[in-house]
Design a protein around this motif. Structure first.
Motif, PDB file in Angstrom:
ATOM      1  N   LEU A  60       0.809  -1.224   0.000  1.00  0.00           N
ATOM      2  CA  LEU A  60       0.000   0.000   0.000  1.00  0.00           C
ATOM      3  C   LEU A  60       0.837   1.267   0.000  1.00  0.00           C
ATOM      4  O   LEU A  60       0.369   2.321  -0.427  1.00  0.00           O
ATOM      5  CB  LEU A  60      -0.939   0.001   1.213  1.00  0.00           C
ATOM      6  CG  LEU A  60      -1.918  -1.175   1.306  1.00  0.00           C
ATOM      7  CD1 LEU A  60      -2.690  -1.123   2.620  1.00  0.00           C
ATOM      8  CD2 LEU A  60      -2.865  -1.184   0.124  1.00  0.00           C
ATOM      9  N   ASP A  62       1.706   3.165   2.410  1.00  0.00           N
ATOM     10  CA  ASP A  62       1.248   4.186   3.346  1.00  0.00           C
ATOM     11  C   ASP A  62       1.141   3.558   4.733  1.00  0.00           C
ATOM     12  O   ASP A  62       0.330   2.660   4.947  1.00  0.00           O
ATOM     13  CB  ASP A  62      -0.115   4.712   2.891  1.00  0.00           C
ATOM     14  CG  ASP A  62      -0.622   5.866   3.752  1.00  0.00           C
ATOM     15  OD1 ASP A  62      -0.535   5.770   4.990  1.00  0.00           O
ATOM     16  OD2 ASP A  62      -1.125   6.850   3.178  1.00  0.00           O
ATOM     17  N   GLU A  65      -2.460   3.546   6.220  1.00  0.00           N
ATOM     18  CA  GLU A  65      -3.319   2.572   5.550  1.00  0.00           C
ATOM     19  C   GLU A  65      -2.938   1.156   5.978  1.00  0.00           C
ATOM     20  O   GLU A  65      -3.809   0.308   6.221  1.00  0.00           O
ATOM     21  CB  GLU A  65      -3.189   2.706   4.030  1.00  0.00           C
ATOM     22  CG  GLU A  65      -3.826   3.936   3.435  1.00  0.00           C
ATOM     23  CD  GLU A  65      -5.342   3.840   3.389  1.00  0.00           C
ATOM     24  OE1 GLU A  65      -5.894   2.751   3.626  1.00  0.00           O
ATOM     25  OE2 GLU A  65      -5.982   4.872   3.124  1.00  0.00           O
ATOM     26  N   ASP A  68      -4.316   0.422   9.441  1.00  0.00           N
ATOM     27  CA  ASP A  68      -5.770   0.233   9.420  1.00  0.00           C
ATOM     28  C   ASP A  68      -6.141  -1.141   8.863  1.00  0.00           C
ATOM     29  O   ASP A  68      -6.978  -1.863   9.424  1.00  0.00           O
ATOM     30  CB  ASP A  68      -6.437   1.318   8.578  1.00  0.00           C
ATOM     31  CG  ASP A  68      -6.470   2.665   9.278  1.00  0.00           C
ATOM     32  OD1 ASP A  68      -6.218   2.707  10.503  1.00  0.00           O
ATOM     33  OD2 ASP A  68      -6.738   3.678   8.599  1.00  0.00           O
ATOM     34  N   VAL A  69      -5.516  -1.494   7.737  1.00  0.00           N
ATOM     35  CA  VAL A  69      -5.847  -2.763   7.098  1.00  0.00           C
ATOM     36  C   VAL A  69      -5.364  -3.931   7.951  1.00  0.00           C
ATOM     37  O   VAL A  69      -6.034  -4.970   8.019  1.00  0.00           O
ATOM     38  CB  VAL A  69      -5.255  -2.827   5.674  1.00  0.00           C
ATOM     39  CG1 VAL A  69      -5.536  -4.183   5.030  1.00  0.00           C
ATOM     40  CG2 VAL A  69      -5.842  -1.719   4.802  1.00  0.00           C
ATOM     41  N   ARG A 105      -8.290  -3.008  -0.667  1.00  0.00           N
ATOM     42  CA  ARG A 105      -8.014  -1.611  -0.331  1.00  0.00           C
ATOM     43  C   ARG A 105      -7.441  -0.864  -1.543  1.00  0.00           C
ATOM     44  O   ARG A 105      -7.772   0.303  -1.770  1.00  0.00           O
ATOM     45  CB  ARG A 105      -7.053  -1.524   0.856  1.00  0.00           C
ATOM     46  CG  ARG A 105      -6.743  -0.098   1.323  1.00  0.00           C
ATOM     47  CD  ARG A 105      -7.995   0.674   1.723  1.00  0.00           C
ATOM     48  NE  ARG A 105      -8.664   0.109   2.873  1.00  0.00           N
ATOM     49  CZ  ARG A 105      -8.500   0.535   4.124  1.00  0.00           C
ATOM     50  NH1 ARG A 105      -7.695   1.552   4.377  1.00  0.00           N
ATOM     51  NH2 ARG A 105      -9.151  -0.042   5.101  1.00  0.00           N
ATOM     52  N   TYR A 108     -10.252   0.016  -3.727  1.00  0.00           N
ATOM     53  CA  TYR A 108     -11.024   1.108  -3.136  1.00  0.00           C
ATOM     54  C   TYR A 108     -10.320   2.444  -3.342  1.00  0.00           C
ATOM     55  O   TYR A 108     -10.947   3.438  -3.745  1.00  0.00           O
ATOM     56  CB  TYR A 108     -11.239   0.842  -1.652  1.00  0.00           C
ATOM     57  CG  TYR A 108     -11.694   2.064  -0.878  1.00  0.00           C
ATOM     58  CD1 TYR A 108     -12.999   2.537  -0.978  1.00  0.00           C
ATOM     59  CD2 TYR A 108     -10.800   2.754  -0.059  1.00  0.00           C
ATOM     60  CE1 TYR A 108     -13.404   3.665  -0.283  1.00  0.00           C
ATOM     61  CE2 TYR A 108     -11.201   3.875   0.643  1.00  0.00           C
ATOM     62  CZ  TYR A 108     -12.495   4.331   0.529  1.00  0.00           C
ATOM     63  OH  TYR A 108     -12.887   5.442   1.217  1.00  0.00           O
ATOM     64  N   LEU A 109      -9.023   2.472  -3.074  1.00  0.00           N
ATOM     65  CA  LEU A 109      -8.262   3.714  -3.225  1.00  0.00           C
ATOM     66  C   LEU A 109      -8.209   4.149  -4.684  1.00  0.00           C
ATOM     67  O   LEU A 109      -8.238   5.339  -4.989  1.00  0.00           O
ATOM     68  CB  LEU A 109      -6.850   3.528  -2.671  1.00  0.00           C
ATOM     69  CG  LEU A 109      -6.750   3.305  -1.155  1.00  0.00           C
ATOM     70  CD1 LEU A 109      -5.308   2.973  -0.761  1.00  0.00           C
ATOM     71  CD2 LEU A 109      -7.252   4.518  -0.387  1.00  0.00           C
ATOM     72  N   HIS A 118      -2.030   9.880  -8.475  1.00  0.00           N
ATOM     73  CA  HIS A 118      -1.609   9.409  -7.152  1.00  0.00           C
ATOM     74  C   HIS A 118      -0.284  10.052  -6.781  1.00  0.00           C
ATOM     75  O   HIS A 118       0.682   9.948  -7.517  1.00  0.00           O
ATOM     76  CB  HIS A 118      -1.442   7.892  -7.159  1.00  0.00           C
ATOM     77  CG  HIS A 118      -1.070   7.320  -5.820  1.00  0.00           C
ATOM     78  ND1 HIS A 118      -1.939   7.285  -4.764  1.00  0.00           N
ATOM     79  CD2 HIS A 118       0.088   6.777  -5.388  1.00  0.00           C
ATOM     80  CE1 HIS A 118      -1.330   6.731  -3.726  1.00  0.00           C
ATOM     81  NE2 HIS A 118      -0.108   6.428  -4.080  1.00  0.00           N
ATOM     82  N   ASN A 123       5.271   9.164   2.203  1.00  0.00           N
ATOM     83  CA  ASN A 123       4.890   7.813   2.581  1.00  0.00           C
ATOM     84  C   ASN A 123       5.787   6.789   1.907  1.00  0.00           C
ATOM     85  O   ASN A 123       6.100   5.757   2.477  1.00  0.00           O
ATOM     86  CB  ASN A 123       3.428   7.538   2.181  1.00  0.00           C
ATOM     87  CG  ASN A 123       2.449   8.255   3.078  1.00  0.00           C
ATOM     88  OD1 ASN A 123       2.754   8.504   4.249  1.00  0.00           O
ATOM     89  ND2 ASN A 123       1.296   8.592   2.548  1.00  0.00           N
TER      90      ASN A 123
END
Length: 215
Positions: A60, A62, A65, A68-69, A105, A108-109, A118, A123
């Motif tokens: 990811l 990040d 992120e 969270d995931v 994810r 989704y992003l 992007h 990050n």
């Protein structure tokens, strides 16, 4: 639940994992989870948070992120533990759940930022330690990346790969997962993993070189 982003946890350091004593075996941990042992969930997170967070960070790009995931991953593992058949290592099964969450994810992003470019910001620099040598057929990432700018370009190149290519590179070249485990995690036939991984490595190198020429 809070994912430990300390150096020990990020590296999957055995000393960090064992801070509360010897790590339980897969069989013991699964049995305790199925019996509803609350402490077993904490042991599960402590034993596997490093590899899970590291894999998500590299997929990811990040840290927020990834954290969270990672929490979602462990909730899913806990809810689905009754479905674990034991025909693979527990870590392999958890990696499969992790990659599925990461792919969801990413989708989704991508939908959220479909019409926006992007950004490759700090990050990627914070995730720069995600890359390790990828084999003799192409220059290893640590040879390509000399300094922060090159590291950032290399992470941009990794980020630009499709999900399948990125997953293979992270699993094999970063996490050093065996080819058989990669088959179990991704569903890609064993005989196909090596050829796809080679193409992914070549794509990473080509995109890194292209980014260097543009910069």
């Amino acid at each position: 639940m809070t994912i430990d982003r300390s150096e020990d946890a990020r590296k999957g350091n055995a000393e960090g994992r064992a801070s509360g004593g010897s790590a339980p075996s897969d069989e013991e941990l699964v049995a305790r989870l199925r019996s509803g042992d609350g402490q077993a969930f904490s042991d599960l997170v402590r034993a596997h948070q490093g590899p899970v967070y590291r894999l998500l960070l590299r997929m990811l790009g990040d840290p927020a992120e990834a954290e969270d995931v990672a929490q979602d991953v462990f909730v899913s593992v806990f809810k689905a533990i009754a479905n674990f058949r034991g025909d693979s290592r527990l870590s392999t099964w958890i990696f499969r759940i992790t990659t599925n969450h990461a792919k969801n994810r990413i989708k989704y992003l991508a939908r959220r930022a479909r019409d926006a470019q992007h950004p490759f910001d700090d990050n990627h620099n914070r995730a720069a330690d995600a890359l390790v040598p990828t084999g003799a057929s192409v220059p290893a990432p640590d040879q390509m990346a000399e300094g922060r700018q090159a590291e950032s370009l290399l992470l941009q190149a990794l980020d630009s790969l499709d999900e399948g290519q990125r997953t293979l590179i992270v699993l094999r070249d970063v996490e050093h997962v065996s080819y058989e485990e990669i088959r179990a995690i991704t569903g890609v036939p064993s005989g196909t993993v090596k050829s796809r991984l080679h193409r992914a490595r070549m794509a990473l190198h080509e995109r890194f070189v292209a980014l260097q020429e543009e910069s």
